[in-house]
Design a protein around this motif. Structure first.
Motif, PDB file in Angstrom:
ATOM      1  N   GLU A 295       0.833  -1.203   0.000  1.00 35.68           N
ATOM      2  CA  GLU A 295       0.000   0.000   0.000  1.00 35.68           C
ATOM      3  C   GLU A 295       0.869   1.255   0.000  1.00 35.68           C
ATOM      4  OE1 GLU A 295      -3.070  -0.452   3.095  1.00 35.68           O
ATOM      5  OE2 GLU A 295      -2.842  -2.574   2.660  1.00 35.68           O
ATOM      6  N   GLU A 296       1.984   1.187   0.745  1.00 36.72           N
ATOM      7  CA  GLU A 296       2.899   2.329   0.749  1.00 36.72           C
ATOM      8  C   GLU A 296       3.503   2.530  -0.631  1.00 36.72           C
ATOM      9  OE1 GLU A 296       4.393   2.275   5.390  1.00 36.72           O
ATOM     10  OE2 GLU A 296       5.691   1.454   3.852  1.00 36.72           O
TER      11      GLU A 296
ATOM     12  N   PHE B  89      12.723  20.079  -0.365  1.00 35.64           N
ATOM     13  CA  PHE B  89      13.142  19.579  -1.676  1.00 35.64           C
ATOM     14  C   PHE B  89      13.440  20.797  -2.530  1.00 35.64           C
ATOM     15  CE2 PHE B  89      10.752  15.222  -1.898  1.00 35.64           C
ATOM     16  CZ  PHE B  89      11.458  14.797  -0.786  1.00 35.64           C
ATOM     17  N   ASP B  90      14.679  21.007  -2.895  1.00 39.76           N
ATOM     18  CA  ASP B  90      15.065  22.185  -3.673  1.00 39.76           C
ATOM     19  C   ASP B  90      14.563  23.472  -3.022  1.00 39.76           C
ATOM     20  OD1 ASP B  90      16.703  21.396  -5.664  1.00 39.76           O
ATOM     21  OD2 ASP B  90      15.138  21.107  -7.171  1.00 39.76           O
ATOM     22  N   GLY B  91      14.700  23.547  -1.723  1.00 39.97           N
ATOM     23  CA  GLY B  91      14.300  24.749  -1.004  1.00 39.97           C
ATOM     24  C   GLY B  91      12.816  24.838  -0.710  1.00 39.97           C
ATOM     25  N   GLU B  92      12.038  23.871  -1.201  1.00 37.03           N
ATOM     26  CA  GLU B  92      10.588  23.940  -1.007  1.00 37.03           C
ATOM     27  C   GLU B  92      10.191  23.029   0.155  1.00 37.03           C
ATOM     28  OE1 GLU B  92       6.587  23.011  -3.568  1.00 37.03           O
ATOM     29  OE2 GLU B  92       8.535  22.868  -4.549  1.00 37.03           O
ATOM     30  N   ASP B  93       9.458  23.578   1.116  1.00 38.38           N
ATOM     31  CA  ASP B  93       9.072  22.806   2.294  1.00 38.38           C
ATOM     32  C   ASP B  93       8.096  21.692   1.908  1.00 38.38           C
ATOM     33  OD1 ASP B  93       8.662  21.879   4.788  1.00 38.38           O
ATOM     34  OD2 ASP B  93       7.636  23.660   5.555  1.00 38.38           O
ATOM     35  N   THR B  94       8.386  20.466   2.350  1.00 43.84           N
ATOM     36  CA  THR B  94       7.516  19.342   1.995  1.00 43.84           C
ATOM     37  C   THR B  94       6.677  18.876   3.174  1.00 43.84           C
ATOM     38  OG1 THR B  94       9.231  17.773   2.600  1.00 43.84           O
ATOM     39  CG2 THR B  94       9.149  18.448   0.296  1.00 43.84           C
ATOM     40  N   THR B  95       6.801  19.575   4.302  1.00 48.16           N
ATOM     41  CA  THR B  95       6.157  19.099   5.527  1.00 48.16           C
ATOM     42  C   THR B  95       4.683  18.770   5.321  1.00 48.16           C
ATOM     43  OG1 THR B  95       7.667  20.562   6.673  1.00 48.16           O
ATOM     44  CG2 THR B  95       5.946  19.548   7.996  1.00 48.16           C
ATOM     45  N   THR B  96       3.977  19.610   4.576  1.00 45.92           N
ATOM     46  CA  THR B  96       2.537  19.389   4.420  1.00 45.92           C
ATOM     47  C   THR B  96       2.213  18.582   3.168  1.00 45.92           C
ATOM     48  OG1 THR B  96       2.375  21.495   3.288  1.00 45.92           O
ATOM     49  CG2 THR B  96       1.920  21.506   5.654  1.00 45.92           C
ATOM     50  N   LYS B  97       3.240  18.188   2.443  1.00 44.21           N
ATOM     51  CA  LYS B  97       2.966  17.451   1.202  1.00 44.21           C
ATOM     52  C   LYS B  97       2.792  15.968   1.488  1.00 44.21           C
ATOM     53  CE  LYS B  97       4.802  19.958  -2.721  1.00 44.21           C
ATOM     54  NZ  LYS B  97       5.792  19.910  -3.782  1.00 44.21           N
ATOM     55  N   SER B  98       1.766  15.366   0.907  1.00 44.69           N
ATOM     56  CA  SER B  98       1.554  13.932   1.095  1.00 44.69           C
ATOM     57  C   SER B  98       2.544  13.171   0.220  1.00 44.69           C
ATOM     58  CB  SER B  98       0.131  13.563   0.698  1.00 44.69           C
ATOM     59  OG  SER B  98      -0.006  13.659  -0.698  1.00 44.69           O
ATOM     60  N   ILE B  99       2.652  11.891   0.499  1.00 46.03           N
ATOM     61  CA  ILE B  99       3.593  11.078  -0.282  1.00 46.03           C
ATOM     62  C   ILE B  99       3.215  11.072  -1.763  1.00 46.03           C
ATOM     63  CG2 ILE B  99       2.330   8.985   0.474  1.00 46.03           C
ATOM     64  CD1 ILE B  99       5.120   7.585  -0.022  1.00 46.03           C
TER      65      ILE B  99
END
Lengths: 278, 377
Positions: free
Chosen positions: A172-173, B61-71
């Motif tokens: 699933e991951e 990622f390239d200076g862009e915050d990914t904290t709120t980004k889903s996988i």
């Protein structure tokens, strides 16, 4: 070279265990069923046909198989959901709920029937509110279905649960990392792997429902042509010492059940095959 | 794409998997996260992927915050240790999955998907196996399907969790070389996790040594091997002998053993632990004079072109290992009468804070030996 039918196996005791299996199944399943068919043959073909195609009998078959099918279908949907909840989430009381699932296995079905009737009768706890909404449960085919749902609950849950438990979460991951939404992941990754077990659960629930007697007779009201199931009709015939009539109906039920189980087994074989589960 | 990790922490219950970790991964590099099991290296990889939520810190990622980004939004290719192939799908469908699940507007046409999958399977040398199912493939083939599947979404970062852990030694060797070539050709920023120091030193442009939820050292393979920042790195990367001694008048002393450099003078009048790789000891059939100590040979084992001599210092009974070439060994055995004599060619000193006994244990766990010459080649 002639091909030997028996391949030498590294596990000893093949002859003994197979012999045991065959005699056990013969004594408990095959011989009683053969006697049933043998008894039915004491009737002439016309008599047999007359009994099994009587209006009241046909109505009972229809009711039995239709309500069983609906109950098994409902159990399949909710059984998968309950199995999902029990496997995937952690919450207080989870083990109690997990234990409750087996209760319909253990409870005398007559008790279940009486309890359901008390609750769903027009003056019962839930029945009185449903009555206001114009929905009658007890003493209708809806009531029959309700009883059959009750006794069939564990089958789907208990067949799907272990499969769900063994599913590889990393799959699933992996799907998520490839951009799949949760819904797509369920539909394309989880569901195909659950399908064979789900079909098995459905088949078991259906088989159990077709043969159910104890719980249904209390809630159905047993009105001929309306809420009379086939097993009850067999009982009625027996009580009137009409053994031939009872066996004739039973033979037809046996045949129909066999056909249904055969078809669902085909379905299961197919669902395993397309997803290469073997 | 470059990745910067700022002060990241992660706990599982009471266990601190990562504590205040900061790291910069340059764009296009092949980076190894190396550490013993339970060190937090996989957790760090999963945090970069977005498979795990962090409690503190930031990943850019390239200076862009990914904290709120889903996988799903991060566009990372993740390869799992046990491949996690969709076992009910053919190789083709596995590789095509990432393209097929895109929204209608972004999804390529069927013929395009087909062409792309073919191309990827050629890249991972699996053309012709489209219709096989994962169960019908060998371990190495499965790993390559997993890689092709991850590459299908044209990831900005490729993350691999113990990519060769479940493969046998020969296949592992081949795949290592092959993955390095692939990385060279594609130039995707790649991070892989491993507990195998040989793998990390052989493949990576940069090695990050992780231990107990923190980073011990970051550097090129030659750097971390030749100039370990601390005793842990020293003993984790290859075999090492530890000699606990005293520095007197700028000279390391342990019985008859003597060693003196600029470095030893800094440690004047203190107790220290000397770290010496097995090939950094000189061995001879007769004493070379001042600074040489007598040793008794206890065991000999052949490891490929090298011979490992397990010895004991006569004076103190301290065990140690020396590695010499086969020729050297023959020469020594011809002339030796009774004891051997050893001398320190090179040694790194560390304070005695970390118990030497503990380090010696780690030393015994290490089974891979690396010579500097091998590294340079």
């Amino acid at each position: 070279m002639k091909k030997k039918w028996k391949h030498p196996s590294i596990i000893p005791g093949f002859g003994l265990s197979l012999g045991y299996t065959i005699s056990y199944l013969s004594l408990l399943v095959l011989i009683p069923l053969a006697v049933l068919i043998l008894n039915a043959t004491s009737l002439t073909w016309e008599q047999f046909w007359q009994i099994v195609t009587a209006e009241r009998v046909v109505a009972s078959y229809k009711l039995s198989f239709l309500t069983s099918f609906i109950a098994a279908a409902i159990n399949t949907v909710f059984g998968v959901i309950i199995a999902w909840v029990l496997v995937r989430y952690r919450f207080p009381g989870k083990r109690i709920i997990d234990g409750l699932v087996d209760l319909p296995f253990a409870l005398p079905t007559a008790v279940a029937g009486i309890a359901l009737t008390a609750v769903y009768a027009p003056n019962g706890w839930i029945g009185q509110y449903l009555e206001e909404l114009g929905l009658k449960v007890a003493f209708t085919s809806v009531g029959v279905t309700t009883a059959l749902i009750f006794i069939g609950i564990p089958f789907v849950i208990r067949t799907v649960q272990p499969v769900l438990q063994d599913l590889d979460l990393q799959m699933e991951e992996a799907a998520a990392s490839l951009g799949a939404s949760r819904f797509v992941t369920f539909w394309r990754i989880i569901f195909p792997q659950l399908l064979p077990a789900t079909v098995t659960g459905f088949t078991l629930a259906l088989a159990r429902a077709v043969g159910e007697y104890g719980s249904v007779v209390f809630i159905s009201g047993n009105m001929p042509m309306k809420t009379e199931i086939a097993p009850l009709l067999i009982m009625t015939k027996l009580e009137q010492f009409d053994y031939e009539g009872a066996t004739a109906i039973a033979t037809v039920m046996l045949l129909l059940s066999f056909i249904i189980l055969f078809v669902t087994n085909l379905l299961q074989w197919w669902s395993r095959r397309i997803y290469r589960m073997e | 794409m470059g990745i910067s990790i700022h002060n990241v922490s992660k706990t599982f219950g009471n266990f601190n998997a990562l504590q205040d970790v900061s790291l910069t991964i340059p764009s296009g590099k092949l980076v190894a996260l190396l550490g013993p099991s339970g060190s937090g290296k996989t957790t760090l990889l999963r945090l970069i992927a977005g498979l795990e939520q962090m409690e503190q810190g930031q990943i850019l990622f390239d200076g862009e915050d990914t904290t709120t980004k889903s996988i799903q939004e991060r566009q990372v290719g993740f390869v799992f240790q046990h491949y996690a192939l969709f076992r009910h799908m053919s190789v083709f469908d596995n590789v095509a999955f990432g393209l097929q699940v895109r929204s209608r507007t972004e999804r390529p046409a069927k013929t395009e998907i087909r062409a792309k999958v073919r191309e990827l399977l050629r890249l991972v040398q699996l053309d012709g196996l489209e219709s096989r199912f994962p169960a019908q493939l060998s371990g190495g083939q499965r790993q390559r399907v997993a890689l092709a599947r991850a590459l299908a979404i044209e990831p900005k970062v490729l993350l691999l969790d113990e990519p060769f852990g479940a493969l046998d030694a020969k296949v592992r060797q081949e795949l290592r070389k092959w993955l390095k070539q692939l990385h060279h050709a594609l130039q995707i920023t790649t991070v892989f996790v491993t507990h195998d120091q040989e793998e990390a030193l052989e493949m990576a442009d940069e090695v990050v040594i992780v231990n107990k939820g923190g980073i011990e050292q970051v550097g090129s393979p030659v750097e971390v091997y030749q100039r370990p920042a601390n005793p842990f790195v020293y003993s984790f990367l290859g075999r090492v002998n530890t000699f606990t001694g005293k520095v007197v008048a700028g000279e390391f002393q342990l019985g008859a053993l003597r060693y003196q450099t600029e470095d030893t003078r800094r440690w004047n009048n203190s107790h220290v632990v000397g770290y010496i790789r097995p090939h950094e000891l000189e061995v001879a059939p007769v004493s070379g004079g001042e600074g040489w100590a007598a040793a008794e040979l206890t065991h000999i084992s052949m490891i490929g072109p090298l011979v490992r001599l397990e010895c004991k210092l006569i004076e103190s009974g301290i065990p140690f290992e020396i590695e010499v070439s086969g020729e050297q060994y023959l020469e020594i055995t011809k002339q030796v009468k009774g004891n051997l004599y050893v001398n320190v060619k090179q040694m790194r000193l560390f304070a005695t804070k970390e118990s030497p006994i503990q380090l010696e244990e780690k030393n015994h766990i290490q089974s891979v030996s690396l010579a500097v010459s091998e590294l340079k080649a």
